[in-house]
Design an enzyme around this catalytic site. Structure first.
Site, PDB file in Angstrom:
ATOM      1  N   LYS A 198      61.351 -15.729 -40.903  1.00  0.00           N
ATOM      2  CA  LYS A 198      60.009 -16.204 -40.549  1.00  0.00           C
ATOM      3  C   LYS A 198      60.142 -17.214 -39.426  1.00  0.00           C
ATOM      4  CE  LYS A 198      55.673 -15.553 -41.861  1.00  0.00           C
ATOM      5  NZ  LYS A 198      55.068 -14.260 -42.245  1.00  0.00           N
ATOM      6  N   ASP A 240      51.355 -13.212 -37.162  1.00  0.00           N
ATOM      7  CA  ASP A 240      51.004 -13.914 -38.398  1.00  0.00           C
ATOM      8  C   ASP A 240      49.749 -14.707 -38.055  1.00  0.00           C
ATOM      9  OD1 ASP A 240      51.573 -16.446 -40.515  1.00  0.00           O
ATOM     10  OD2 ASP A 240      52.268 -14.500 -41.225  1.00  0.00           O
TER      11      ASP A 240
END
Length: 444
Positions: free
Chosen positions: A126, A166
């Site tokens: 991430k 995201d």
């Protein structure tokens, strides 16, 4: 002290002031106790849990960029490459003022198990920055994205680490990042997913997380004797996941009556008008007051309150820790039968426990919202083969993946005597595949 408790204490001690990361690790390790205790001696000898909760690599760097007035700004940026046991690191880039290392680590840790559950060969990672694209011009966003990628490109690649979008990172941002990567590295490869259709993107990627959430929810309901058609649904959020979850729920015959944003929420008893919601949020980038102004049946309320509405199904699709214990109590009191997480860890531990104790069907985010990363992996496949599949092909593969995820977590829960507890089932199913790969590859 048990091995699980030892490792959790170590995580808290070595990662201070990272409550979201602590929460994610605790939730996973607690639900894995039954598996870990069966293999405690071997796992402890190999420090398997210590390796699982420690990222393989953590990158922190600054991103200097120049605004339209000539002022220089500096943002903090992160990429946590958490676990590559089953494939290259895969996970989104979050651009939001709240981003810090702890949040990126929590998201990256969750991503390990989510990616494992898809059945596709992708590891967990991430990244992101505390940059806020809201209110910035296209040129300012481009300046940030190019500076960000100038550093990040050194650590990513189609077979190494494949970031995606995201919160705050949509097609515009991915496009600017991809262009800069190609410019610096001189290669045209599938290094980012969520790309535009004209340069290697996949059809159905935009819809994938929301659609996947509903495919899994539908299967969960069906296997527990319920039909999604005719049910009333509360959705939180009004971004990509919320919009397409609402669209697919209504295609399946349910009625979605709420959406929300950072300032307030909408109750629309006639059902959310998806076309109007898209116009307000995707085209105008406006607040939900605009939706209410153009929809006579809609009520706008400031603050929070989505979970006070009487519904059959709740789909939290906004952000982490948005559904608290008092919200869970309100949902149960109003007769909710299912909660499925469209966002990452939107339900607090206390709220999750309360829902499970009261017999609510609960699908955790690492399973329920895996449709996005699954379709990102399908985009990677198309890029590798220099192919472009039809919307129907991708959507069909997505539905198959989500149905399989439900049955994998259902089977794991039953095997370990936790039938109906899909939190435990999802964690065990994801964990066993990763651990098998880690063990096979030695102490690395």
């Amino acid at each position: 002290m048990s091995y699980v408790d030892e490792v959790f204490d170590m995580v808290v001690e070595k990662n201070p002031a990272q409550p979201e990361f602590h929460q994610a690790v605790k939730e996973v390790l607690d639900s894995l106790r039954i598996v870990i205790e069966e293999n405690e001696e071997a796992y402890r000898k190999d420090a398997l849990l210590e390796r699982l909760v420690t990222p393989e690599r953590q990158l922190l760097f600054r991103v200097p960029w120049v605004d339209d007035k000539g002022q220089v700004h500096v943002n903090n940026a992160f990429r946590v490459q958490f676990n590559s046991a089953i494939g290259p690191y895969k996970g989104g880039l979050r651009l939001h003022p709240s981003v810090n290392l702890g949040i990126i680590k929590f998201l990256g840790f969750e991503q390990i198990f989510k990616n494992s559950l898809t059945g596709l060969p992708i590891g967990g990672g991430k990244g992101g920055s505390d940059f806020d694209p809201k209110g910035k011009s296209d040129r300012e966003v481009m300046a940030f994205c190019q500076s960000f990628m100038t550093e990040l490109n050194k650590y990513i690649g189609a077979d190494t680490d494949v970031p995606a979008g995201d919160i705050g990172t949509g097609a515009r941002e991915i496009g600017y990042m991809f262009g800069q990567y190609k410019r610096i590295r001189g290669v045209y490869e599938g290094v980012l997913t969520g790309k535009g259709l004209s340069y290697g993107g996949s059809l159905a990627r935009t819809e994938a997380t929301g659609y996947g959430l509903l495919y899994l929810t539908e299967e969960m309901l069906k296997c527990n004797g319920h039909d999604i058609a005719g049910k009333t649904v509360a959705v939180s959020g009004s971004g990509n996941v919320a919009i397409y979850a609402t669209q697919k729920a209504q295609q399946l015959g349910a009625k979605v009556v709420t959406v929300s944003d950072s300032t307030g929420w909408i109750y629309d008893p006639e059902g959310i008008d998806v076309a109007l919601l898209k116009e307000v949020k995707e085209v105008k980038r406006a607040r939900l007051t605009e939706y209410a102004a153009n929809r006579p049946s809609a009520e706008y309320h400031e603050g929070k309150g989505v979970w006070t509405v009487k519904v059959d199904i709740a789909l939290p699709c906004a952000t982490q820790n948005e559904l608290h214990l008092e919200d869970a109590k309100a949902l149960v009191a109003n007769g909710v039968i299912a909660v499925a997480e469209g966002a990452n860890m939107p339900t607090t531990l206390e709220a999750t426990e309360y829902l499970l104790e009261n017999g609510v069907l609960f699908a955790p985010g690492k399973a329920a919202n895996a449709g996005g990363v699954a379709t990102s992996a399908l985009e990677m496949s198309q890029n590798s083969e220099r192919l472009s599949w039809t919307f129907e092909e991708v959507d069909s593969k997505l539905k198959g993946i989500m149905v399989n995820i439900f049955h994998n977590m259902d089977d794991a829960a039953k095997k370990y005597g936790k039938e109906g507890n899909y939190v435990v089932g999802a964690n065990i199913a994801g964990f066993l595949k990763v651990v098998d790969a880690m063990t096979a590859q030695g102490i690395v």
